[in-house]
Structure formats: structure tokens, C-alpha cells
Motif scaffolding. Structure first.
Motif, PDB file in Angstrom:
ATOM      1  N   ALA A   1      28.140  37.625  16.961  1.00  0.00           N
ATOM      2  CA  ALA A   1      28.310  38.811  17.794  1.00  0.00           C
ATOM      3  C   ALA A   1      28.396  40.039  16.903  1.00  0.00           C
ATOM      4  O   ALA A   1      28.794  39.951  15.742  1.00  0.00           O
TER       5      ALA A   1
ATOM      6  N   MET B   1      31.672  37.622  13.911  1.00  0.00           N
ATOM      7  CA  MET B   1      31.552  39.000  14.376  1.00  0.00           C
ATOM      8  C   MET B   1      31.235  39.901  13.187  1.00  0.00           C
ATOM      9  O   MET B   1      32.038  40.020  12.259  1.00  0.00           O
TER      10      MET B   1
ATOM     11  N   PRO C   1      29.043  44.569  17.222  1.00  0.00           N
ATOM     12  CA  PRO C   1      29.061  45.857  17.914  1.00  0.00           C
ATOM     13  C   PRO C   1      28.063  46.849  17.321  1.00  0.00           C
ATOM     14  O   PRO C   1      27.944  47.976  17.806  1.00  0.00           O
TER      15      PRO C   1
ATOM     16  N   THR D   1      27.528  43.370  21.421  1.00  0.00           N
ATOM     17  CA  THR D   1      28.626  43.685  22.325  1.00  0.00           C
ATOM     18  C   THR D   1      28.675  45.148  22.766  1.00  0.00           C
ATOM     19  O   THR D   1      29.279  45.465  23.789  1.00  0.00           O
ATOM     20  N   HIS D   2      28.068  46.048  21.988  1.00  0.00           N
ATOM     21  CA  HIS D   2      28.035  47.471  22.357  1.00  0.00           C
ATOM     22  C   HIS D   2      26.619  47.946  22.676  1.00  0.00           C
ATOM     23  O   HIS D   2      26.395  49.144  22.818  1.00  0.00           O
TER      24      HIS D   2
ATOM     25  N   LEU E   1      33.764  36.958  27.007  1.00  0.00           N
ATOM     26  CA  LEU E   1      34.337  37.211  25.691  1.00  0.00           C
ATOM     27  C   LEU E   1      35.778  36.720  25.617  1.00  0.00           C
ATOM     28  O   LEU E   1      36.192  36.123  24.618  1.00  0.00           O
TER      29      LEU E   1
ATOM     30  N   ASP F   1      23.021  41.258  25.476  1.00  0.00           N
ATOM     31  CA  ASP F   1      24.058  42.279  25.364  1.00  0.00           C
ATOM     32  C   ASP F   1      24.917  42.295  26.621  1.00  0.00           C
ATOM     33  O   ASP F   1      24.820  41.396  27.467  1.00  0.00           O
ATOM     34  N   HIS F   2      25.779  43.306  26.745  1.00  0.00           N
ATOM     35  CA  HIS F   2      26.730  43.353  27.848  1.00  0.00           C
ATOM     36  C   HIS F   2      26.067  43.495  29.208  1.00  0.00           C
ATOM     37  O   HIS F   2      26.694  43.220  30.234  1.00  0.00           O
TER      38      HIS F   2
ATOM     39  N   TYR G   1      32.809  40.632  29.820  1.00  0.00           N
ATOM     40  CA  TYR G   1      34.127  40.698  29.179  1.00  0.00           C
ATOM     41  C   TYR G   1      34.970  39.470  29.500  1.00  0.00           C
ATOM     42  O   TYR G   1      35.759  39.020  28.663  1.00  0.00           O
TER      43      TYR G   1
ATOM     44  N   ASP H   1      37.391  48.437  21.414  1.00  0.00           N
ATOM     45  CA  ASP H   1      36.938  47.361  22.290  1.00  0.00           C
ATOM     46  C   ASP H   1      37.517  46.027  21.839  1.00  0.00           C
ATOM     47  O   ASP H   1      38.071  45.258  22.632  1.00  0.00           O
TER      48      ASP H   1
ATOM     49  N   LEU I   1      25.060  38.097  20.291  1.00  0.00           N
ATOM     50  CA  LEU I   1      25.620  38.979  21.311  1.00  0.00           C
ATOM     51  C   LEU I   1      25.771  40.381  20.740  1.00  0.00           C
ATOM     52  O   LEU I   1      26.508  40.589  19.777  1.00  0.00           O
TER      53      LEU I   1
END
Length: 288
Positions: free
Chosen positions: A113, A20, A115, A158-159, A189, A137-138, A186, A209, A156
Motif C-alpha cells: 500500500a 506501506m 499514499p 490509499t490517497h 483497511l 485505490d480508494h 476504509y 490518514d 493499494l
């Protein structure tokens, strides 16, 4: 230098990890004019100026309630202006990747991943992989097809991402809406938190998050793998780290912030060597 636990090396070598990468990684990059991407707080302060520096926003930023501050700024500026600010800061400047991005890519984790809204690692990894990197992405509804490992290398966001700025998660309302509208993301995740070792690089302990996700899993299931987060020495109070460690089951790995956090980059270079050696050992012993 960071002393990497054997558990981290083994998890990455076996491709049972999620790397991450946060804004601290992006801050290693500059564009041709020498500009670095803003942190979340820097961006909010600049956006607040554009919105007339409302007193309530400045107070919220001081209180570290960034989600509410961003919500008010976005409402005052309007969606189109706000999206333009996101793209002007995180896409259009043309940031150039740094050595730290190269080392992260060389770890060859099946899942990375982030954000971050910027496209710095995205661009580097896409070029280095010759276009084989899968970026989701999400909002993606086909993620289950790409998380099983194998030959797939998945990024990924994530945001969300600046090149689709209308979908970025940046305000309190965005978080609430995303957790309802994109529940599958989610849930996925949470599954990764239970089955993979997360290694946080350049992230903070106050990302709402990430904090909520890990606390949900910890208290719902009672057990999960130990996860790891690199942090500069002295950045966060030890009492806060103690609480976060228990709530998220995270071990903090400290390094010196001197010379622009140079030690983190050097430590990651060493981690690449350790992981490559471990993979060679696993292959020779056929203990995958």
C-alpha cells in the motif's frame, strides 16, 4: 543496520503483511535530469508560490497543518491548475526506480500500500510482474475480490494516484469526503490493521490518514497485531514517538540517515534474504 524482529519476517513470509511505502522511499529515485520527487511540504511550498504565497498558507505550513494549507491553495488556483501541478510533479518527470523498490517487490507481500501519488513503484512492480500486479485505490468498488491472498499481488494507492489526479486525497475536504463516500475502502483497511502486520517504510508519524485509522482501530477493539515503522535516527522527538507508539501500537525501528538513507536499502536487502529463508523453512516443514 536494522535488526528485523522474527515477527516481521514470519508475517511477510506467510503473506500476512501489508508493506506501506511512503514518500521517503520515492525520494531514492531520480529522473533522467537528476530530479527527485518533492515531499508533501516541498510541493505545498512550490504550490503556495504559484498561488501568490498567501500569508495564511505559509503560517499553516509552519504549523504542520498541511491539509488546510492545501485546501486554500487548491481553492485559490482552481481544480484544473492544481491537478496540473500534481501531475507535473509526480507523473510527468518520469522518475526511475531505485534498488529500494526492487527489494520491496522481492519481499513478495500479497499487499503493498502507498499514499504516494507518484508512479515509481507502480511502474517497477507492473514491469517486474509482467503486468499481473493489480492496482486499486480508494474509489475501487471491487477490492474484496483481491484481498484474500493466494496468487494475487495487490497495490493499494490509499490517497489516489497522479494518473487519475482528479481523485487524489490531498486536502481536508478530500479526507472528509473520502471517508464518507468510500467507507467500504476504509472498513477494509481497518480489517487489514486487525489481521495483518503493517510494515511502514519511508513514512512519517504525522500522516493524518494513517494516524486516524490506527487510532480508531486501537481504541475501538483494544487489541491488534504489533505494527512496525522504520525511522531515521533523531528525526522525531522521543516523547512524540512514545505517544504515537501507544496510540497506534507501532514499534519504531531506527536506522542511520547517512549517505542518503543508504542503511534502509541495505537493511531491506537483508530482510529479503531472511524472508526467503523463512519461506523455504515453512515449505519444508509444511507449517503454512
Amino acid at each position: 543496520m536494522i535488526q528485523w524482529d522474527d515477527e516481521i519476517v514470519s508475517a511477510i513470509a506467510r503473506r500476512r503483511s501489508v508493506i506501506m511505502i511512503g514518500s521517503g522511499v520515492s525520494r531514492n529515485s531520480t529522473n533522467a535530469a537528476g530530479k527527485r520527487p518533492d515531499t508533501w511540504v516541498d510541493f505545498l511550498n512550490k504550490a503556495s508560490e504559484r498561488a501568490g504565497n498567501p500569508r495564511v498558507v505559509l503560517e499553516l505550513i509552519q504549523q504542520r497543518d498541511y491539509l488546510t494549507a492545501c485546501e486554500i491553495i487548491k481553492n485559490r488556483l482552481g481544480v484544473d491548475v492544481f491537478i496540473g501541478l500534481v501531475q507535473s510533479e509526480y507523473q510527468r518527470p518520469g522518475y526511475i526506480s531505485a534498488d529500494i523498490h526492487k527489494h520491496i517487490y522481492e519481499l513478495d507481500s500479497s499487499i503493498v500500500a502507498s499514499p504516494n501519488f507518484d508512479l515509481i513503484y507502480d511502474t517497477y512492480a507492473t514491469n517486474a510482474s509482467r503486468g499481473t500486479l493489480i492496482k486499486k485505490d480508494h474509489t475501487s468498488d471491487d477490492l474484496l475480490s483481491f484481498v484474500s491472498g493466494g496468487e494475487t499481488r495487490l497495490l493499494l494507492k490509499t490517497h489516489g494516484t497522479a494518473d487519475a489526479a482528479h481523485n487524489v486525497i490531498f486536502t481536508r475536504r478530500d479526507y472528509a469526503e473520502a471517508r464518507t463516500k468510500y467507507r467500504l475502502f476504509y472498513d477494509l483497511l481497518k480489517s487489514l490493521v486487525l489481521t495483518h502486520t503493517f510494515v511502514f517504510l519511508g513514512c512519517g508519524v504525522d500522516d493524518p490518514d494513517i494516524r486516524l485509522l490506527f487510532e480508531d482501530v486501537q481504541y475501538a477493539y483494544g487489541r491488534m497485531p504489533l505494527h512496525y515503522m522504520t525511522l531515521p535516527e533523531g528525526e522525531v522527538d522521543e516523547d512524540i514517538l512514545s505517544v504515537a507508539s501507544l496510540a497506534m501500537k507501532v514499534k519504531f525501528l531506527k536506522y542511520s540517515p547517512d549517505k542518503g538513507h543508504e542503511e534502509l536499502t541495505s537493511s531491506l536487502s537483508e530482510l529479503v534474504t531472511l524472508v526467503e529463508s523463512k519461506r523455504a523453512q515453512l515449505a519444508a516443514e509444511q507449517k503454512w
